[in-house]
Write a protein that holds these residues in place. Structure first.
Motif, PDB file in Angstrom:
ATOM      1  N   ASP A  29       3.223  11.494  -5.819  1.00 20.88           N
ATOM      2  CA  ASP A  29       2.204  12.227  -5.052  1.00 20.88           C
ATOM      3  C   ASP A  29       1.321  13.073  -5.973  1.00 20.88           C
ATOM      4  O   ASP A  29       1.830  13.741  -6.871  1.00 20.88           O
TER       5      ASP A  29
ATOM      6  N   VAL B 139      -0.808  18.847   4.544  1.00 26.50           N
ATOM      7  CA  VAL B 139       0.167  18.199   5.431  1.00 26.50           C
ATOM      8  C   VAL B 139       0.478  19.116   6.618  1.00 26.50           C
ATOM      9  O   VAL B 139       0.538  18.660   7.768  1.00 26.50           O
TER      10      VAL B 139
ATOM     11  N   ASN C 165       6.172   4.730   5.700  1.00 31.06           N
ATOM     12  CA  ASN C 165       5.991   5.487   4.462  1.00 31.06           C
ATOM     13  C   ASN C 165       4.913   6.548   4.638  1.00 31.06           C
ATOM     14  O   ASN C 165       4.950   7.594   4.011  1.00 31.06           O
TER      15      ASN C 165
ATOM     16  N   ARG D 191       7.712  14.288  -3.396  1.00 29.72           N
ATOM     17  CA  ARG D 191       7.880  12.833  -3.486  1.00 29.72           C
ATOM     18  C   ARG D 191       7.267  12.354  -4.808  1.00 29.72           C
ATOM     19  O   ARG D 191       6.108  12.662  -5.083  1.00 29.72           O
TER      20      ARG D 191
ATOM     21  N   CYS E  48      -8.421   5.903  -3.495  1.00 25.54           N
ATOM     22  CA  CYS E  48      -8.601   7.193  -4.179  1.00 25.54           C
ATOM     23  C   CYS E  48      -7.509   7.427  -5.205  1.00 25.54           C
ATOM     24  O   CYS E  48      -7.643   8.304  -6.063  1.00 25.54           O
TER      25      CYS E  48
ATOM     26  N   LYS F 222       0.778  -1.245   0.000  1.00 27.65           N
ATOM     27  CA  LYS F 222       0.000   0.000   0.000  1.00 27.65           C
ATOM     28  C   LYS F 222       0.804   1.288   0.000  1.00 27.65           C
ATOM     29  O   LYS F 222       0.234   2.362   0.182  1.00 27.65           O
TER      30      LYS F 222
ATOM     31  N   SER G 123     -10.255  -0.724  -2.631  1.00 27.64           N
ATOM     32  CA  SER G 123      -9.684   0.101  -3.682  1.00 27.64           C
ATOM     33  C   SER G 123      -9.197   1.406  -3.064  1.00 27.64           C
ATOM     34  O   SER G 123      -9.074   1.499  -1.832  1.00 27.64           O
TER      35      SER G 123
END
Ligand code: WQD
Length: 339
Positions: free
Chosen positions: A300, A274, A200, A297, A126, A85, A124
């Motif tokens: 993203d 964030v 992560n 990153r 997004c 994931k 599933s």
């Protein structure tokens, strides 16, 4: 009513096992413990006051899966969590993601009809929306190229489920739950997120930094076109998310699904940056967080959050936990784990 929970020792899986058991179902876990720990089973026992059956097998191992389904007679439905994931990791190790995430679903889809199992809830994400043109995203928002191999595996899995549902003789009914960003832990602090190695995901990285395991959090970019330049996500408390699975399973078992494949966003409907998460964490924990701004990153997307209307209307699902309370529960869990 027996429900097989693949990846049931994982983060969302374990919280869903609790909600299933408390709703009167009989959850059966399979897990290969590649990204979880056996201690989760002790946490489940502490919360539920009994053991939850758990078979240590790989969901991609068809023979082992058949063995479990033979032994656990009369499984009525499956919730399929077992998958890797981490968005960033999937960019570095794409093959691992395709093999595991797509492979385990294929095995499941091959084996389920042999046991007359016709109800499947699929994890599933997004990330299937890619970089959306407009926010919030509804289930009708067209999917765009995924920004990461992880997201692509979820798109592929959704496509596979749709193709199978359209095949003659199909008896399987599937609900695809598109998760946004799960955070937080069970209120008992007996189970929570247990990342192996360096986390992560944002919130475990934050709590590990606050407790002193990590020196500092690096925020991946502050030059996005968002409220404060940092990425925006829809952070949903994991127990709220777990409850969406109970509603979905119930709908399938009650034969209320109106289509062989139904899709629901499972988010709060609110986006937070964030930096907002960091600030809210500081308030909820009373800790000052050491952080720096670093480069973006890869993989993203700048911003994504859910339109949660369909899940509310059809599944009767609504989230109830604020970002503050979610982060407070993450912190309580981290304090329980300690260093
Ligand atoms: C969140 C934000 C990072 C770590 C998650 C799941 C994935 C999928 C979607 C359901 C991003 C930033 C992170 C750090 C940071 N969920 N960040 N510093 O990538 O949105 O994906 O939700 O399927 O499975 O993993 O979550 O927690 O990794 O990142 O700045 O050290 O935090 O850039 O904006 P992500 P995340």
């Amino acid at each position: 009513m027996k429900i097989l929970v693949t990846g049931g020792a994982g983060y969302i899986g374990s919280h869903t096992v609790v909600e299933l058991a408390q709703a009167g179902y009989e959850p059966i876990i399979i897990d290969n413990f590649s990204n979880s720990k056996e201690s989760v089973l002790g946490g489940l026992r502490a919360i539920l006051g009994r053991d939850v059956p758990c078979h240590r097998i790989d969901c991609g191992d068809a023979e082992a899966l058949r063995g479990v389904l033979k032994q656990e007679d009369n499984v009525q439905g499956v919730i399929h969590f077992a998958a890797f994931k981490a968005v960033g990791e999937s960019v570095a190790e794409p093959l691992k993601y395709f093999q595991n995430n797509v492979g385990s679903l294929l095995t499941l889809l091959e084996v389920l009809p042999e046991f007359g199992i016709e109800s499947l809830v699929f994890s599933s994400s997004c990330t299937v929306y890619g970089v959306p043109d407009a926010l919030p995203v509804t289930e009708a928002t067209p999917t765009k190229p995924a920004s990461s191999p992880y997201g692509r595996t979820k798109q592929m899995c959704e496509d596979i489920v749709h193709d199978l549902a359209a095949a003659p003789g199909n008896k399987l009914y599937t609900i695809l739950l598109r998760y946004f960003n799960p955070i937080g832990a069970h209120e008992s602090a007996k189970i929570g997120e247990l990342p192996l190695g360096t986390p992560n995901n944002l919130v475990p990285f934050i709590t590990q930094t606050a407790v002193g395991i990590r020196e500092k959090l690096t925020i991946f970019g502050n030059d996005y076109d968002t409220v404060d330049g940092t990425n925006v996500r829809d952070y949903i408390h994991v127990v709220d998310l777990a409850q969406a699975h109970i509603a979905a399973v119930q709908r399938l078992l009650d034969r209320k699904a109106t289509d062989t494949v139904e899709t629901f966003n499972v988010g709060t409907g609110h986006g937070n940056s964030v930096l907002e998460v960091v600030q809210t964490f500081e308030q909820a924990s009373g800790q000052k967080l050491n952080y720096v701004i670093g480069p973006r990153r890869p993989g993203d997307v700048p911003a994504i959050y859910a339109d949660a209307t369909k899940a509310a209307e059809v599944l009767g699902f609504k989230t109830s936990t604020s970002l503050f309370d979610s982060l407070a529960s993450s912190w309580k869990w981290q304090l329980t784990l300690g260093k």
